[in-house]
Design a protein around this motif. Structure first.
Motif, short mmCIF file in Angstrom:
data_model
loop_
_atom_site.label_atom_id
_atom_site.label_comp_id
_atom_site.label_asym_id
_atom_site.label_seq_id
_atom_site.Cartn_x
_atom_site.Cartn_y
_atom_site.Cartn_z
N MET A 1 0.83 -1.24 -0.11
CA MET A 1 -0.08 0.01 0.02
C MET A 1 0.64 1.28 -0.02
SD MET A 1 -3.43 -0.30 2.32
CE MET A 1 -3.04 -1.71 3.11
N ARG A 24 -11.52 1.48 -0.69
CA ARG A 24 -10.77 0.36 -1.34
C ARG A 24 -9.81 -0.04 -0.46
NH1 ARG A 24 -9.41 3.11 -7.33
NH2 ARG A 24 -11.76 3.11 -7.89
N ALA A 25 -9.53 0.63 0.67
CA ALA A 25 -8.64 0.24 1.65
C ALA A 25 -9.47 -0.67 2.55
CB ALA A 25 -7.92 1.11 2.31
N GLY A 26 -10.93 -0.77 2.18
CA GLY A 26 -11.28 -1.67 3.14
C GLY A 26 -12.54 -0.90 4.64
N GLU A 55 -4.68 3.77 5.24
CA GLU A 55 -4.70 2.72 4.28
C GLU A 55 -3.90 1.72 4.72
OE1 GLU A 55 -5.41 4.74 -0.13
OE2 GLU A 55 -3.50 4.96 0.88
N ARG A 354 -13.97 -9.24 -1.73
CA ARG A 354 -13.28 -8.13 -1.29
C ARG A 354 -11.85 -8.12 -1.51
NH1 ARG A 354 -15.95 -4.08 1.40
NH2 ARG A 354 -14.01 -3.15 0.87
N ARG A 355 -11.32 -9.40 -1.59
CA ARG A 355 -9.89 -9.60 -1.87
C ARG A 355 -9.69 -9.25 -3.46
NH1 ARG A 355 -8.63 -15.54 0.71
NH2 ARG A 355 -8.39 -14.82 2.75
N GLU A 357 -11.36 -6.98 -5.07
CA GLU A 357 -11.44 -5.50 -5.05
C GLU A 357 -10.32 -4.97 -4.63
OE1 GLU A 357 -14.91 -4.84 -2.60
OE2 GLU A 357 -15.75 -3.46 -4.01
N ARG A 358 -9.68 -5.46 -3.60
CA ARG A 358 -8.51 -4.88 -3.14
C ARG A 358 -7.27 -5.24 -4.11
NH1 ARG A 358 -6.12 -1.36 -1.37
NH2 ARG A 358 -4.24 -1.57 -0.09
N VAL A 377 -3.27 -9.61 -0.90
CA VAL A 377 -4.68 -9.49 -0.53
C VAL A 377 -5.21 -10.85 0.04
CG1 VAL A 377 -4.97 -7.75 -2.67
CG2 VAL A 377 -5.37 -10.48 -3.05
#
Ligand SMILES: C[S@@+](CC[C@H](N)C(=O)[O-])C[C@H]1O[C@@H](n2cnc3c(N)ncnc32)[C@H](O)[C@@H]1O
Length: 434
Positions: A1, A24-26, A55, A354-355, A357-358, A377
Motif C-alpha cells: 500500500m 478500497r482500503a476496506g 490505508e 473483497r480480496r 476488489e483490493r 490480498v
C-alpha cells in the motif's frame, strides 16, 4: 500500500477521491471517515499523510488523535489501546454508581487513556478520580483526558495505587485485558498490529487480571464500595464463581450489555455503619450473594455484521469459515446459512470479492507485481487468484492492469466506480460449499 501516498491521480485531493481510497482500503464507513480526516488535517499534505496511514491499516482514532465515546472527545495516540464503544456500558454504570455518593473516590485501574475515569470526572460533580496503568505511554493521554487534580499512578495492577487510598475507594472500575491467548490470532489486524498485546491478552482464559482484581480489590474498597469489571459474556460465570469465593464481598452479580457480548461483573463490600452514604439497595441474604443476570441468546444479526465488518477490514488474513464462525461463537454451518440469508451470498464469496476488489485497486494504483499483490490480498496460490480474478472480471490480472486503467480513464467517475466493483454472476461454488 506504500505507493498510495504518492502524488498523482491517487492522492486524496478531493473528497470523493478520499472516500474512494478509504473504501478500497476496506474502510466500512468510508464517507464518515473521510469527513473525520478532513476535519483533523490542517492542510492537504497532512490529509494525504493521514489517508496513507489509514490505508496502511492504522486505527482511525490513532490517525486523527481522538476517540468519541458517550458524546465526549478523548485524546488517544499511536500505540495506545483505543477505547471501544462497548465500554459505554461501564461508563454509564460507573456514572450511576458514582452519583449515589457525595464526593466519591473513583479509581480506573488498567486505565489506558482513562475513558471511564475521565467521563466520571467530567459528569459527576465532586468526584475525586484516580487512574493507573503499567504502560506509561497511554498515561500521557490519560492525563490530558482526566480533570485537573486527578491522580495518575503508573504501575502493575492495583499495586500501582498509593497506600493512602487503601480502604477509601467508593468505586473501582476496570477494563483489564481479557482476550484469551488462543483468540489472539482472530483479533482484527489493526488491533494485532497497532495495540500492545499486553493491553488485550490475559492468559489462557483471559481472566488472569480479572482474578487479580477480584481478590485484591477489597483491600482498597471503602465499606459499601463497588467493583465493576468489563468482560465477555462467556467469562462472567467463571468470574462470578471466583468472586463468590472472596469472602469480603456482600454481593456479586452481573449486568449484560445490549450488544449481547459485553458483561459487567459487579461486586460490593458490606456496608457498615461507618459508611458516609450507604447504597440504598438491600444487602441480599447470603444465599443470594452470587447472582447472575446473563443475557439470552445473542441476536445473530449483530454477529453477522461483525463477521462482515471483519472481512471488510481483514480480508487479507487467512480466514476460513470455521475461523470466522468461531470468532463470533457460531457454528460454521449456521454462519454460512444466515450470512447467505441476510446478504445474498456466502461468507466465502463475500471474502473473495473483497480480496479481488483490493487486488484491483493495487493493480491500478501501484506497480507491485501480480504475485506480490496476490499474496498481499490474502491468496496463497497464484493459480487460484488468477482463476478467480478472471471468473469475476473476465480478464487476467495483468490484462486488467493495462486495460482496466485505460477503460477507467475514459469513463465518467460515477460509471468508473461501478465498473470497479466485481461482478459475481460467473462465480464458481467454493470448495466445501461455504
Ligand atoms: C483493554 S485495555 C483498557 C484500557 C482502558 N480502560 C480502555 O477501556 O480504553 C487494558 C489496559 O491494561 C493495561 N495493563 C495490562 N496489564 C496490566 C497490568 N498487569 N497492570 C496494569 N495495567 C495493565 C494495558 O496497558 C492497557 O492500557
Amino acid at each position: 500500500m506504500g505507493t498510495f501516498g504518492t502524488p498523482g491521480p491517487t492522492t486524496a485531493g478531493s473528497h470523493d477521491a478520499l472516500v474512494e481510497r478509504l473504501r478500497r482500503a476496506g474502510c466500512v464507513f468510508a464517507e464518515q471517515e473521510a469527513e473525520l480526516l478532513e476535519q483533523a488535517a490542517s492542510d492537504p499534505q497532512e490529509r494525504e499523510r493521514m489517508c496513507a496511514r489509514r490505508e496502511a491499516g492504522e486505527f482511525l482514532e490513532h490517525v486523527i488523535g481522538t476517540v468519541d465515546i458517550c458524546g465526549e472527545k478523548l485524546a488517544v495516540g499511536p500505540g495506545d489501546f483505543v477505547p471501544r464503544q462497548r465500554t459505554a456500558l461501564l461508563i454509564e454504570a460507573g456514572i450511576a454508581e458514582a452519583r449515589r455518593r457525595r464526593r466519591p473516590v473513583v479509581v480506573e485501574a488498567y486505565c489506558g487513556v482513562a475513558p471511564v475515569a475521565a467521563l466520571i470526572g467530567r459528569r459527576v460533580s465532586g468526584a475525586r478520580v484516580h487512574a493507573s496503568d503499567c504502560d506509561p505511554r497511554p498515561l500521557v493521554h490519560a492525563r490530558a483526558n482526566l480533570p485537573p487534580g486527578a491522580g495518575v499512578h503508573p504501575g502493575s495492577g492495583l499495586d500501582a495505587l498509593p497506600t493512602a487510598l487503601e480502604g477509601t475507594v467508593d468505586l473501582l472500575v476496570a477494563v483489564p485485558p481479557y482476550v484469551p491467548a488462543r483468540q489472539w490470532d482472530l483479533m482484527p489486524r489493526e488491533a494485532r498490529e497497532h495495540e500492545p498485546i499486553s493491553a488485550l491478552v490475559a492468559g489462557r482464559d483471559g481472566l488472569e487480571q480479572v482474578r487479580h482484581l477480584l481478590t485484591e480489590a477489597p483491600r482498597w474498597l471503602a465499606p459499601g464500595g463497588v467493583l465493576l469489571i468489563e468482560m465477555h459474556r462467556d467469562q462472567a460465570p467463571p468470574a462470578l464463581a471466583a468472586a463468590g469465593r472472596v469472602r469480603a464481598y456482600a454481593e456479586c452479580g452481573s449486568v449484560a450489555g445490549e450488544d449481547g457480548e459485553t458483561v459487567l461483573v459487579r461486586a460490593r463490600t458490606p456496608v457498615s455503619a461507618a459508611a458516609s452514604a450507604p447504597i440504598p439497595a438491600a444487602v441480599p441474604a447470603p444465599s443470594d450473594a452470587v447472582r447472575s443476570v446473563l443475557p439470552g441468546p445473542a441476536p445473530d444479526l449483530v454477529l453477522l455484521r461483525r463477521v462482515r465488518d471483519r472481512i471488510d477490514r481483514d480480508h487479507a488474513q487467512p480466514w476460513d469459515v470455521e475461523m470466522l464462525a468461531r470468532s463470533v461463537h457460531l457454528s460454521g454451518g449456521h454462519l454460512s446459512r444466515r450470512f447467505r440469508e441476510e446478504y445474498g451470498e456466502s461468507p466465502y464469496s463475500y471474502l473473495m470479492t473483497r480480496r479481488i476488489e483490493r487486488a484491483m485497486a493495487l493493480l491500478r494504483h501501484t506497480d507491485r507485481s501480480v504475485t506480490d499483490i496476490c499474496t498481499a490480498v490474502g491468496f496463497s496460490s497464484l493459480g487460484t487468484f488468477s482463476t478467480r480474478f478472471k471468473e469475476l472480471l473476465g480478464v487476467s490480472p495483468s490484462a486488467y492492469r493495462v486495460r482496466g486503467a485505460e477503460v477507467l480513464d475514459s469513463m465518467p467517475p460515477c460509471i468508473a466506480r461501478r465498473v470497479t466493483r466485481p461482478i459475481r454472476n460467473r462465480e464458481a461454488a467454493p470448495p466445501g460449499g461455504v
